[in-house]
Design a protein around this motif. Structure first.
Motif, short mmCIF file in Angstrom:
data_model
loop_
_atom_site.label_atom_id
_atom_site.label_comp_id
_atom_site.label_asym_id
_atom_site.label_seq_id
_atom_site.Cartn_x
_atom_site.Cartn_y
_atom_site.Cartn_z
N GLN A 1 0.83 -1.20 0.00
CA GLN A 1 0.00 0.00 0.00
C GLN A 1 0.87 1.26 0.00
OE1 GLN A 1 -2.12 0.90 3.68
NE2 GLN A 1 -4.02 1.10 2.50
N ASP B 1 2.66 1.86 -3.27
CA ASP B 1 1.74 2.43 -4.25
C ASP B 1 1.50 3.92 -3.99
OD1 ASP B 1 -0.30 2.01 -6.42
OD2 ASP B 1 -1.62 2.73 -4.81
N GLN B 2 1.36 4.28 -2.73
CA GLN B 2 1.15 5.69 -2.40
C GLN B 2 2.36 6.53 -2.80
OE1 GLN B 2 0.27 5.29 1.79
NE2 GLN B 2 -1.93 5.05 1.44
N ARG C 1 2.45 6.90 -6.54
CA ARG C 1 1.46 7.88 -7.02
C ARG C 1 1.90 9.31 -6.71
NH1 ARG C 1 -3.73 7.12 -4.43
NH2 ARG C 1 -2.86 5.54 -3.08
N LEU D 1 -0.74 12.19 -6.40
CA LEU D 1 -1.07 12.66 -5.06
C LEU D 1 -0.33 13.98 -4.85
CD1 LEU D 1 -0.71 9.48 -2.79
CD2 LEU D 1 -2.78 10.83 -3.10
N ALA E 1 0.35 17.89 -0.27
CA ALA E 1 -0.47 17.95 0.94
C ALA E 1 -1.14 16.59 1.22
CB ALA E 1 -1.52 19.03 0.81
N GLU E 2 -1.66 15.98 0.16
CA GLU E 2 -2.33 14.69 0.35
C GLU E 2 -1.34 13.61 0.81
OE1 GLU E 2 -5.98 14.84 -2.88
OE2 GLU E 2 -3.96 14.35 -3.58
N ARG F 1 1.34 14.11 2.42
CA ARG F 1 1.94 14.43 3.71
C ARG F 1 1.39 13.56 4.83
NH1 ARG F 1 1.04 17.94 8.00
NH2 ARG F 1 2.98 18.64 8.98
N ALA F 2 0.06 13.53 4.97
CA ALA F 2 -0.53 12.76 6.06
C ALA F 2 -0.23 11.27 5.89
CB ALA F 2 -2.03 13.00 6.10
N LEU F 3 -0.16 10.82 4.64
CA LEU F 3 0.08 9.40 4.40
C LEU F 3 1.53 9.02 4.72
CD1 LEU F 3 -1.80 9.11 0.98
CD2 LEU F 3 -2.68 8.59 3.26
N TYR G 1 -1.94 20.68 5.98
CA TYR G 1 -3.04 19.75 5.78
C TYR G 1 -3.28 18.90 7.03
CZ TYR G 1 -5.16 16.13 2.74
OH TYR G 1 -5.96 15.22 2.14
N PRO H 1 -6.30 16.56 8.28
CA PRO H 1 -7.64 15.98 8.15
C PRO H 1 -8.28 15.81 9.53
CG PRO H 1 -5.99 14.66 6.98
CD PRO H 1 -5.25 15.62 7.85
N MET I 1 -10.69 10.61 0.31
CA MET I 1 -9.85 10.23 -0.82
C MET I 1 -9.55 8.74 -0.72
SD MET I 1 -6.24 11.84 0.56
CE MET I 1 -5.15 10.99 -0.57
N ARG I 2 -9.05 8.20 -1.80
CA ARG I 2 -8.82 6.76 -1.88
C ARG I 2 -8.17 6.20 -0.62
NH1 ARG I 2 -4.74 3.56 -6.08
NH2 ARG I 2 -4.19 1.94 -4.57
N ASP I 3 -7.14 6.87 -0.14
CA ASP I 3 -6.29 6.28 0.89
C ASP I 3 -6.90 6.25 2.27
OD1 ASP I 3 -4.51 7.85 -1.28
OD2 ASP I 3 -3.65 5.91 -0.76
N GLU J 1 -7.01 -3.44 -0.25
CA GLU J 1 -5.59 -3.34 0.07
C GLU J 1 -5.21 -4.07 1.36
OE1 GLU J 1 -4.81 0.85 -0.10
OE2 GLU J 1 -4.56 0.84 -2.27
N MET J 2 -6.12 -4.09 2.31
CA MET J 2 -5.82 -4.74 3.60
C MET J 2 -6.86 -5.82 3.87
SD MET J 2 -3.19 -2.85 4.87
CE MET J 2 -3.07 -2.55 6.61
#
Lengths: 555, 180
Positions: A18, A21-22, A25, A31, A34-35, A37-39, B93, B95, B124-126, B156-157
């Motif tokens: 996962q 993939d992130q 992307r 991505l 900002a998007e 960042r949290a991930l 950012y 959330p 969003m997707r994630d 994914e999980m």
């Protein structure tokens, strides 16, 4: 130690895929910064001053020799040859490339490690006593409970976007070596009147800009309810914690604003609704977990050895190292050994890949193949026979790992500071180095006894300065690096926050100030046994203040 | 201002045409069709909404305590939860994760059986997998996001460590069965 089963392996492999993939992307522009960042933060990846920083979890400080070898490999192949052990018992690398991170994550998974939730507004790595399972003053091994918390908190779908980061610590010994009271949730294993072991729950501790010590909200919680009670606390926090201001978003502010009593009421009200639900642990769950943390096969005759006593007698340097870095063990003839990562001239907490390799080999030879990291940025070999200590010491000496300074002034906690960190306001590593130069007389250092010096390069307090016997906080004023000094902090059972001595010092004077503070202590202590902290608590701030600022004016 | 009809949403892991119109508080009721309204409007305009021909869904902001709305929640066909992003202290950012607890409580404590939808910039997707674990079964994303790509999130999980509002059995419970 805990070993992954099929389910752990599956979940971690899926997570690696996962995140790969992130990252892909993100690199492909799908991505946004900002998007992503949290991930990425939730996977331990920071973008900072020079290069990304990658933080890897060491669950409650436990490492196998194989895992340590993998860390050495990562340091060697993907970084500049070293890693930095953090105050969360984790390790971080400062020079990895973003595109390499998924691959490194895969390598970690292959040795049952990960970097999940080592940053971000989620539940972080749970920490504990580095002497867990071997300390003579321990009620019960806390690690099975740490592992329950590890699993419960990892990928928790409801608590991935909390108001702020969330840290849990567990201690089961008479002496708190896990700084429990500066955690969002602190857990002490205790016995009730009936002689049953359970948990005492503290909440709302934390360092940073507004350091606050935790408050006890429950005297005794039975073991089956550990996870449901934690879930109730975090749910209350997720619903009621502030999100409008980062500096007021930690649970400590919620507990302070509501009052601990009101907060506890909310938790109890939530908990009664879930206490007998699916999170309730069965005896068989507890027993299964305990099988991972059994006593190693100790040599029952280890205490019969007489070599150790003779070596102590004949070698002064060895005896000195034993005095500072070796502590008692519950098993006769065994000792736990602190490996100091605070050698002069080395940033506190850093270890090279050669040192990690060597330590992994020594762990295999002398300590059942296990190493622990400590929250004060050292390592521990927890199960060494006394007869092996001399050889071990010699081997450590060769690798610059035998600095005999545990608990002394130069065994300081220190964040990476301005040299690496994007948040820092001031350098900390260079100040640490200057302090090392100033206090290079080992005899003088030993004479000072236990003196916990902790230093942070900014308000966020990663170096735990608020609970240092002497705390140093780097601040920026008009583009210059300044240092505020606090005295009297303490992270153990009788935890306290340090008091500010007065105006900050510039870089040229901070080390002088520390030296003067130390002199006031030496002049005023009642005996050699009275620690710095105790002297401070007895005589108060005035004598320190008078000396330090008198010198300032004269200078 | 009337918010435009979202064209497509994910519901029960499939992309479907969305029938719902999100009505702003100042908007007049339309002639027909399914609408959602805020909690304030639900309470202040209750008679008119009761008489309304189409279905009426409820939008909750993230500060609402779902256990304290006082509504007959199970008569509502759709509850929309808000997932905003805030730029706290200009540190970027951030959330807001309150909706995860709202959804969990709606499903597990209030026994809500209808559709729970996640809506807002943080969708969003994630994050869809975590949201679905907490009991959210429909997702309304910004049009700039690839809704087909987002469908991948659910697969994914396949293992969970902890119970939530979904049917995934947590690892510690599965171990009880294997050990027996």
């Amino acid at each position: 130690m805990y070993r992954y089963d099929e389910q752990d392996r599956q979940i971690m492999q899926e997570r690696v895929a996962q995140f790969a993939d992130q990252t892909q992307r993100y690199l492909a522009g799908e991505l946004s910064e900002a998007e992503f960042r949290a991930l990425r933060l939730m996977n331990g990846l920071y973008f900072q001053r020079f290069a990304p920083m990658y933080r890897i979890a060491i669950p409650y400080g436990m490492l196998s020799s194989g895992q340590l070898r993998m860390l050495a490999h990562i340091a060697h192949s993907y970084d500049r040859g070293y890693g930095h052990f953090s105050t969360r018992q984790n390790i971080q690398f400062n020079w990895c490339k973003t595109e390499d991170i998924p691959k490194i994550f895969g390598l970690l998974a292959s040795v049952e490690m990960h970097s999940v939730q080592t940053s971000g507004n989620c539940i972080r790595n749970t920490t504990t006593d580095p002497l867990a399972g071997v300390a003579p003053d321990e009620l019960e091994d806390p690690r099975p409970y740490c592992e329950f918390i590890r699993q419960w908190s990892m990928f928790h779908p409801e608590f991935a976007y909390l108001p702020r980061k969330f840290k849990i610590a567990v201690s089961a010994a008479t002496q708190d070596r896990a700084a429990v009271q500066v955690h969002d949730i602190g857990i002490y294993l205790v016995q009730n009147a009936a002689g049953e072991t359970g948990f005492q729950i503290w909440v709302g501790g934390g360092l940073g800009r507004t350091p606050i010590l935790a408050t006890r909200i429950r005297d005794f919680l039975e073991k089956p309810h550990l996870l449901s009670y934690l879930e109730a606390i975090v749910r209350v926090y997720n619903q009621h914690g502030r999100r409008d201001d980062t500096n007021r978003a930690r649970i400590k502010i919620l507990v302070r604003d509501l009052g601990a009593e009101k907060f506890a009421e909310l938790v109890e009200a939530e908990w009664v609704k879930i206490r007998d639900g699916v999170l309730k642990l069965e005896d068989s769950d507890l027993q299964r977990m305990q099988t991972y943390f059994t006593t190693p096969e100790y040599d029952a005759g280890a205490a019969a050895d007489s070599r150790f006593a003779a070596q102590l007698e004949s070698d002064k340097a060895f005896a000195r190292w034993v005095r500072y870095n070796v502590v008692d063990h519950k098993q006769p003839g065994y000792k736990a050994v602190y490996i100091s990562l605070k050698a002069p001239g080395i940033p506190p907490g850093d270890a090279t890949h050669e040192q990690m390799q060597a330590l992994a080999d020594l762990a295999d030879r002398y300590s059942f193949g296990e190493v622990r990291s400590t929250h004060d940025q050292n390592l521990v070999l927890a199960d060494v026979q006394q007869k092996d200590l001399f050889e071990l010491w010699q081997a450590l000496e060769e690798k610059q790992l035998a600095t005999a300074n545990i608990g002394s002034l130069t065994d300081m906690i220190c964040c990476p500071g301005l040299d690496f960190c994007g948040l820092a306001n001031a350098g900390s590593i260079d100040v640490a180095e200057k302090l090392n130069e100033r206090f290079d007389d080992m005899d003088y250092l030993y004479d000072l006894g236990e003196l916990r010096l902790k230093m942070s390069g900014c308000m966020n307090g990663c170096g735990h300065h608020s609970v240092g016997h002497i705390g140093i906080l780097g601040v920026e004023k008009k583009g210059q690096e300044w240092y505020q000094i606090t005295l009297g902090g303490n992270a153990s059972n009788d935890a306290s926050l340090g008091d500010r001595i007065g105006p900050a010092f510039d870089k040229a004077h901070v080390v002088d100030a520390i030296e003067n503070i130390v002199k006031v202590y030496v002049d005023n202590r009642e005996s050699e046994e009275e620690r710095f902290l105790d002297t401070y608590r007895r005589i108060g701030m005035e004598p320190f203040k008078a000396r330090v600022y008198a010198q300032e004016e004269a200078a | 201002m009337t918010l435009p009809l979202s064209k497509r949403v994910i519901r029960d892991r499939q992309i479907v045409e969305d029938p719902w119109l999100h009505l702003a508080d100042e908007d007049a009721l339309p002639e027909s069709g399914d609408i959602t309204v805020s909690l304030e409007r639900w309470q202040s305009d209750n008679d008119a909404l009761k008489a309304y021909a189409g279905h009426v869904g409820l939008r909750l902001d993230s500060d609402t305590d779902v256990e304290e709305t006082g509504l007959a929640i199970n008569d509502i066909p759709l509850i929309v939860l808000d997932f905003p992003i805030i730029d706290t202290n200009k540190r970027g950012y951030h959330p807001v994760g309150k909706g995860y607890s709202q959804a969990y409580l709606l499903r597990t404590r209030l026994g809500f059986k209808g559709e729970i939808r996640a809506r807002g910039p943080a969708v969003m997707r994630d994050v869809l997998f975590y949201m679905s674990r907490c009991g959210i079964n429909s997702f309304e994303m910004d049009e700039s996001k690839d809704i087909n790509d987002a469908l991948k999130a659910f697969n994914e999980m396949t293992v969970a460590y902890q119970p939530s509002a979904d049917s995934m059995q947590p690892a510690f419970m599965r171990r009880r069965n294997t050990a027996a």
